[in-house]
Design a protein around this motif. Structure first.
Motif, PDB file in Angstrom:
ATOM      1  N   LEU A 189       3.600  13.904  -9.466  1.00 38.95           N
ATOM      2  CA  LEU A 189       4.677  14.958  -9.416  1.00 38.95           C
ATOM      3  C   LEU A 189       5.486  15.198 -10.924  1.00 38.95           C
ATOM      4  O   LEU A 189       5.512  16.233 -11.197  1.00 38.95           O
ATOM      5  CB  LEU A 189       5.342  14.989  -8.346  1.00 38.95           C
ATOM      6  CG  LEU A 189       4.548  14.947  -7.014  1.00 38.95           C
ATOM      7  CD1 LEU A 189       5.706  14.331  -5.685  1.00 38.95           C
ATOM      8  CD2 LEU A 189       4.461  16.479  -6.855  1.00 38.95           C
ATOM      9  N   LEU A 190       5.836  13.929 -11.466  1.00 42.70           N
ATOM     10  CA  LEU A 190       6.561  13.970 -12.495  1.00 42.70           C
ATOM     11  C   LEU A 190       5.930  14.442 -13.943  1.00 42.70           C
ATOM     12  O   LEU A 190       6.406  14.904 -14.589  1.00 42.70           O
ATOM     13  CB  LEU A 190       7.340  12.826 -12.535  1.00 42.70           C
ATOM     14  CG  LEU A 190       8.376  12.387 -11.630  1.00 42.70           C
ATOM     15  CD1 LEU A 190       8.854  11.305 -11.926  1.00 42.70           C
ATOM     16  CD2 LEU A 190       9.429  13.823 -11.339  1.00 42.70           C
ATOM     17  N   ALA A 191       4.628  14.396 -13.902  1.00 47.54           N
ATOM     18  CA  ALA A 191       3.709  14.572 -14.943  1.00 47.54           C
ATOM     19  C   ALA A 191       3.205  15.839 -14.959  1.00 47.54           C
ATOM     20  O   ALA A 191       2.640  16.512 -15.790  1.00 47.54           O
ATOM     21  CB  ALA A 191       2.504  13.228 -14.896  1.00 47.54           C
ATOM     22  N   GLY A 192       3.151  16.205 -13.747  1.00 49.68           N
ATOM     23  CA  GLY A 192       2.595  17.894 -13.467  1.00 49.68           C
ATOM     24  C   GLY A 192       1.162  17.794 -13.206  1.00 49.68           C
ATOM     25  O   GLY A 192       0.590  18.863 -13.517  1.00 49.68           O
ATOM     26  N   GLU A 193       0.596  16.944 -13.153  1.00 42.70           N
ATOM     27  CA  GLU A 193      -1.103  16.949 -13.173  1.00 42.70           C
ATOM     28  C   GLU A 193      -1.461  15.477 -12.330  1.00 42.70           C
ATOM     29  O   GLU A 193      -0.689  14.533 -12.038  1.00 42.70           O
ATOM     30  CB  GLU A 193      -1.768  16.752 -14.399  1.00 42.70           C
ATOM     31  CG  GLU A 193      -1.159  15.461 -15.269  1.00 42.70           C
ATOM     32  CD  GLU A 193      -1.743  15.578 -16.730  1.00 42.70           C
ATOM     33  OE1 GLU A 193      -2.188  14.473 -16.998  1.00 42.70           O
ATOM     34  OE2 GLU A 193      -1.245  16.403 -17.381  1.00 42.70           O
TER      35      GLU A 193
ATOM     36  N   LYS B 246       0.910  -1.149  -0.129  1.00 38.39           N
ATOM     37  CA  LYS B 246       0.194   0.169   0.062  1.00 38.39           C
ATOM     38  C   LYS B 246       0.802   1.521  -0.098  1.00 38.39           C
ATOM     39  O   LYS B 246       0.574   2.158  -0.742  1.00 38.39           O
ATOM     40  CB  LYS B 246      -0.878  -0.098   0.890  1.00 38.39           C
ATOM     41  CG  LYS B 246      -1.875   1.189   1.305  1.00 38.39           C
ATOM     42  CD  LYS B 246      -2.722   0.973   2.483  1.00 38.39           C
ATOM     43  CE  LYS B 246      -3.815   2.133   2.353  1.00 38.39           C
ATOM     44  NZ  LYS B 246      -4.663   2.062   3.586  1.00 38.39           N
ATOM     45  N   ILE B 247       1.823   1.342   0.660  1.00 40.51           N
ATOM     46  CA  ILE B 247       2.769   2.292   0.848  1.00 40.51           C
ATOM     47  C   ILE B 247       3.571   2.455  -0.320  1.00 40.51           C
ATOM     48  O   ILE B 247       3.613   3.957  -0.967  1.00 40.51           O
ATOM     49  CB  ILE B 247       3.614   2.024   1.915  1.00 40.51           C
ATOM     50  CG1 ILE B 247       3.299   2.165   3.393  1.00 40.51           C
ATOM     51  CG2 ILE B 247       5.123   3.234   1.866  1.00 40.51           C
ATOM     52  CD1 ILE B 247       4.032   1.848   4.702  1.00 40.51           C
ATOM     53  N   PHE B 248       4.062   1.545  -1.141  1.00 42.96           N
ATOM     54  CA  PHE B 248       4.865   1.901  -2.308  1.00 42.96           C
ATOM     55  C   PHE B 248       3.949   2.174  -3.321  1.00 42.96           C
ATOM     56  O   PHE B 248       4.232   2.954  -4.425  1.00 42.96           O
ATOM     57  CB  PHE B 248       5.719   0.722  -2.412  1.00 42.96           C
ATOM     58  CG  PHE B 248       7.013   0.946  -1.524  1.00 42.96           C
ATOM     59  CD1 PHE B 248       8.028   1.731  -1.688  1.00 42.96           C
ATOM     60  CD2 PHE B 248       7.307   0.012  -0.627  1.00 42.96           C
ATOM     61  CE1 PHE B 248       9.018   1.767  -1.024  1.00 42.96           C
ATOM     62  CE2 PHE B 248       8.260  -0.127   0.109  1.00 42.96           C
ATOM     63  CZ  PHE B 248       9.206   0.794   0.282  1.00 42.96           C
ATOM     64  N   ALA B 249       2.662   1.335  -3.478  1.00 42.66           N
ATOM     65  CA  ALA B 249       1.677   1.966  -4.491  1.00 42.66           C
ATOM     66  C   ALA B 249       1.320   3.424  -4.295  1.00 42.66           C
ATOM     67  O   ALA B 249       1.135   4.220  -5.430  1.00 42.66           O
ATOM     68  CB  ALA B 249       0.533   0.984  -4.426  1.00 42.66           C
ATOM     69  N   TYR B 250       1.370   3.814  -3.053  1.00 39.07           N
ATOM     70  CA  TYR B 250       0.872   5.468  -2.914  1.00 39.07           C
ATOM     71  C   TYR B 250       1.940   6.210  -3.337  1.00 39.07           C
ATOM     72  O   TYR B 250       1.785   7.392  -4.162  1.00 39.07           O
ATOM     73  CB  TYR B 250       0.546   5.720  -1.602  1.00 39.07           C
ATOM     74  CG  TYR B 250      -0.071   7.031  -1.175  1.00 39.07           C
ATOM     75  CD1 TYR B 250      -1.098   7.596  -1.535  1.00 39.07           C
ATOM     76  CD2 TYR B 250       1.260   7.652  -0.489  1.00 39.07           C
ATOM     77  CE1 TYR B 250      -1.308   8.907  -1.384  1.00 39.07           C
ATOM     78  CE2 TYR B 250       0.805   9.044  -0.500  1.00 39.07           C
ATOM     79  CZ  TYR B 250      -0.331   9.675  -0.730  1.00 39.07           C
ATOM     80  OH  TYR B 250      -0.587  11.142  -0.544  1.00 39.07           O
ATOM     81  N   ARG B 251       3.120   5.904  -3.022  1.00 39.02           N
ATOM     82  CA  ARG B 251       4.265   6.720  -3.667  1.00 39.02           C
ATOM     83  C   ARG B 251       4.455   6.830  -5.222  1.00 39.02           C
ATOM     84  O   ARG B 251       4.578   7.564  -5.799  1.00 39.02           O
ATOM     85  CB  ARG B 251       5.634   6.060  -2.863  1.00 39.02           C
ATOM     86  CG  ARG B 251       6.697   6.936  -3.121  1.00 39.02           C
ATOM     87  CD  ARG B 251       7.984   6.549  -2.413  1.00 39.02           C
ATOM     88  NE  ARG B 251       8.603   5.901  -3.559  1.00 39.02           N
ATOM     89  CZ  ARG B 251       9.801   5.266  -3.251  1.00 39.02           C
ATOM     90  NH1 ARG B 251      10.510   5.607  -2.294  1.00 39.02           N
ATOM     91  NH2 ARG B 251      10.419   4.999  -4.641  1.00 39.02           N
ATOM     92  N   GLU B 252       4.050   5.275  -5.957  1.00 37.32           N
ATOM     93  CA  GLU B 252       4.163   5.473  -7.128  1.00 37.32           C
ATOM     94  C   GLU B 252       3.341   6.355  -7.846  1.00 37.32           C
ATOM     95  O   GLU B 252       3.524   6.854  -8.854  1.00 37.32           O
ATOM     96  CB  GLU B 252       4.001   3.893  -7.737  1.00 37.32           C
ATOM     97  CG  GLU B 252       4.071   4.020  -9.100  1.00 37.32           C
ATOM     98  CD  GLU B 252       3.838   2.432  -9.660  1.00 37.32           C
ATOM     99  OE1 GLU B 252       3.592   2.305 -10.933  1.00 37.32           O
ATOM    100  OE2 GLU B 252       3.705   1.609  -9.099  1.00 37.32           O
ATOM    101  N   LEU B 253       2.151   6.313  -7.238  1.00 41.88           N
ATOM    102  CA  LEU B 253       1.069   7.320  -7.696  1.00 41.88           C
ATOM    103  C   LEU B 253       1.434   8.709  -7.627  1.00 41.88           C
ATOM    104  O   LEU B 253       1.365   9.393  -8.716  1.00 41.88           O
ATOM    105  CB  LEU B 253      -0.401   7.087  -6.966  1.00 41.88           C
ATOM    106  CG  LEU B 253      -1.452   7.992  -7.358  1.00 41.88           C
ATOM    107  CD1 LEU B 253      -1.874   7.620  -8.701  1.00 41.88           C
ATOM    108  CD2 LEU B 253      -2.496   7.678  -6.310  1.00 41.88           C
ATOM    109  N   LYS B 254       1.975   8.952  -6.325  1.00 47.17           N
ATOM    110  CA  LYS B 254       2.333  10.391  -6.135  1.00 47.17           C
ATOM    111  C   LYS B 254       3.556  10.782  -7.106  1.00 47.17           C
ATOM    112  O   LYS B 254       3.608  11.987  -7.543  1.00 47.17           O
ATOM    113  CB  LYS B 254       2.767  10.690  -4.664  1.00 47.17           C
ATOM    114  CG  LYS B 254       1.439  10.654  -3.980  1.00 47.17           C
ATOM    115  CD  LYS B 254       0.659  11.606  -4.440  1.00 47.17           C
ATOM    116  CE  LYS B 254      -0.787  11.907  -3.683  1.00 47.17           C
ATOM    117  NZ  LYS B 254      -1.640  12.616  -4.472  1.00 47.17           N
TER     118      LYS B 254
END
Length: 70
Positions: free
Chosen positions: A64-68, A52-60
């Motif tokens: 952040l990197l897509a800018g949206e 759960k932690i790493f899935a959330y970090r991947e999403l964020k």
């Protein structure tokens, strides 16, 4: 590398790597850990929490990197 000195884990090492790949960056985590209670605690409590932690970090990171928001 993150190393837990005190806390809930008997062992915790977490290493981040970032690699140039296909015109972007590949973020990779290597986690080594041990908990009291062994395999049963790992399977029922620790693995789901880490996933759960790493899935959330991947999403964020993607947001952040897509800018949206993804």
């Amino acid at each position: 590398m993150d190393v837990q000195r005190r806390g809930p884990y008997r062992l915790w090492r977490h290493e981040h790597t970032f690699i140039n790949a296909d015109g972007g960056t590949l973020a990779h985590d290597y986690v080594e850990y041990a908990v009291l209670g062994g395999a049963l605690v790992t399977k029922l409590l620790v693995e789901p929490a880490l996933n759960k932690i790493f899935a959330y970090r991947e999403l964020k990171l993607r947001e952040l990197l897509a800018g949206e928001e993804v």
